[in-house]
Scaffold this motif. Sequence first.
Motif, mmCIF file in Angstrom:
data_model
loop_
_atom_site.group_PDB
_atom_site.id
_atom_site.type_symbol
_atom_site.label_atom_id
_atom_site.label_comp_id
_atom_site.label_asym_id
_atom_site.label_seq_id
_atom_site.Cartn_x
_atom_site.Cartn_y
_atom_site.Cartn_z
ATOM 1 N N TYR A 195 12.472 10.307 11.342
ATOM 2 C CA TYR A 195 11.333 9.396 11.425
ATOM 3 C C TYR A 195 10.049 10.128 11.100
ATOM 4 C CZ TYR A 195 8.095 5.917 13.277
ATOM 5 O OH TYR A 195 7.094 4.991 13.415
ATOM 6 N N ARG A 196 9.232 9.552 10.200
ATOM 7 C CA ARG A 196 7.962 10.159 9.812
ATOM 8 C C ARG A 196 6.780 9.372 10.356
ATOM 9 N NH1 ARG A 196 9.164 15.049 9.203
ATOM 10 N NH2 ARG A 196 7.067 15.333 8.425
ATOM 11 N N GLY A 197 6.912 8.041 10.501
ATOM 12 C CA GLY A 197 5.819 7.274 11.084
ATOM 13 C C GLY A 197 5.715 5.877 10.519
ATOM 14 N N ASP A 198 4.691 5.170 11.004
ATOM 15 C CA ASP A 198 4.442 3.798 10.563
ATOM 16 C C ASP A 198 3.257 3.779 9.597
ATOM 17 O OD1 ASP A 198 2.241 4.254 12.182
ATOM 18 O OD2 ASP A 198 2.728 2.695 13.630
ATOM 19 N N TYR A 199 2.761 2.606 9.296
ATOM 20 C CA TYR A 199 1.662 2.502 8.342
ATOM 21 C C TYR A 199 0.424 3.248 8.822
ATOM 22 C CZ TYR A 199 -2.088 0.857 5.448
ATOM 23 O OH TYR A 199 -3.177 0.826 4.610
ATOM 24 N N GLU A 243 -3.501 7.492 7.960
ATOM 25 C CA GLU A 243 -4.245 8.651 8.458
ATOM 26 C C GLU A 243 -3.932 9.902 7.627
ATOM 27 O OE1 GLU A 243 -4.462 11.292 12.491
ATOM 28 O OE2 GLU A 243 -4.334 9.117 12.728
ATOM 29 N N ALA A 244 -2.656 10.095 7.307
ATOM 30 C CA ALA A 244 -2.255 11.247 6.482
ATOM 31 C C ALA A 244 -2.895 11.151 5.096
ATOM 32 C CB ALA A 244 -0.731 11.305 6.367
ATOM 33 N N ASP A 254 0.831 -1.199 0.000
ATOM 34 C CA ASP A 254 0.000 0.000 0.000
ATOM 35 C C ASP A 254 0.873 1.259 0.000
ATOM 36 O OD1 ASP A 254 -2.393 1.423 0.037
ATOM 37 O OD2 ASP A 254 -2.585 1.334 2.209
ATOM 38 N N VAL A 255 1.857 1.302 0.898
ATOM 39 C CA VAL A 255 2.751 2.459 0.999
ATOM 40 C C VAL A 255 3.577 2.605 -0.279
ATOM 41 C CG1 VAL A 255 4.743 3.448 2.208
ATOM 42 C CG2 VAL A 255 2.884 2.426 3.522
ATOM 43 N N LEU A 256 4.220 1.527 -0.710
ATOM 44 C CA LEU A 256 5.088 1.588 -1.892
ATOM 45 C C LEU A 256 4.288 1.918 -3.149
ATOM 46 C CD1 LEU A 256 7.421 -1.464 -1.158
ATOM 47 C CD2 LEU A 256 7.834 0.952 -0.642
ATOM 48 N N GLY A 257 3.105 1.341 -3.264
ATOM 49 C CA GLY A 257 2.253 1.608 -4.424
ATOM 50 C C GLY A 257 1.831 3.069 -4.487
ATOM 51 N N PHE A 258 1.497 3.639 -3.334
ATOM 52 C CA PHE A 258 1.112 5.053 -3.293
ATOM 53 C C PHE A 258 2.276 5.943 -3.713
ATOM 54 C CE2 PHE A 258 0.763 9.192 -1.388
ATOM 55 C CZ PHE A 258 -0.559 9.541 -1.613
ATOM 56 N N LEU A 259 3.458 5.661 -3.173
ATOM 57 C CA LEU A 259 4.628 6.470 -3.515
ATOM 58 C C LEU A 259 4.933 6.379 -5.012
ATOM 59 C CD1 LEU A 259 6.921 5.645 -0.450
ATOM 60 C CD2 LEU A 259 5.558 7.712 -0.823
ATOM 61 N N TYR A 281 2.040 14.490 1.789
ATOM 62 C CA TYR A 281 3.281 15.237 1.558
ATOM 63 C C TYR A 281 3.761 15.883 2.856
ATOM 64 C CZ TYR A 281 2.868 14.402 -3.425
ATOM 65 O OH TYR A 281 2.802 13.795 -4.648
ATOM 66 N N ALA A 282 2.842 16.470 3.620
ATOM 67 C CA ALA A 282 3.217 17.053 4.916
ATOM 68 C C ALA A 282 3.736 15.960 5.841
ATOM 69 C CB ALA A 282 2.015 17.770 5.540
#
Length: 114
Positions: A75-79, A84-85, A22-27, A92-93
């Motif tokens: 560090y920006r966060g976990d899944y 939530e972002a 999910d994360v990699l696909g979004f990026l 982006y923020a």
Amino acid sequence: MVIRVYIASSSGSTAIKKKQQDVLGFLEANKIEFEEKDIAANEENRKWMRENVPENSRPAIGYPLPPQIFNESQYRGDYDAFFEARENNAVYAFLGLTAPPGSKEAEVQAKQQA
């Protein structure tokens, strides 16, 4: 600035695999430059991730699970934080990046500043 996503290529957990995808696909879909750092195949990556997830973001028991997201070494966060972002049009923020002009997030930021 490079976004680094710490993943486990050989995770036995379907939930972790889905979150990573999910994360990699979004990026990828949003053409956000990133590096995958595999903690399953590289002990240095695993050690670095575990040491750099802030104390208040670690689970009470065990180690932080992938995906874990950093901007360079910040560090920006976990899944869950990423999700939530994304729901709030604030990825982006969350990543510490400037939203591209014309994006939903840039529009939201412009309205908030007006």
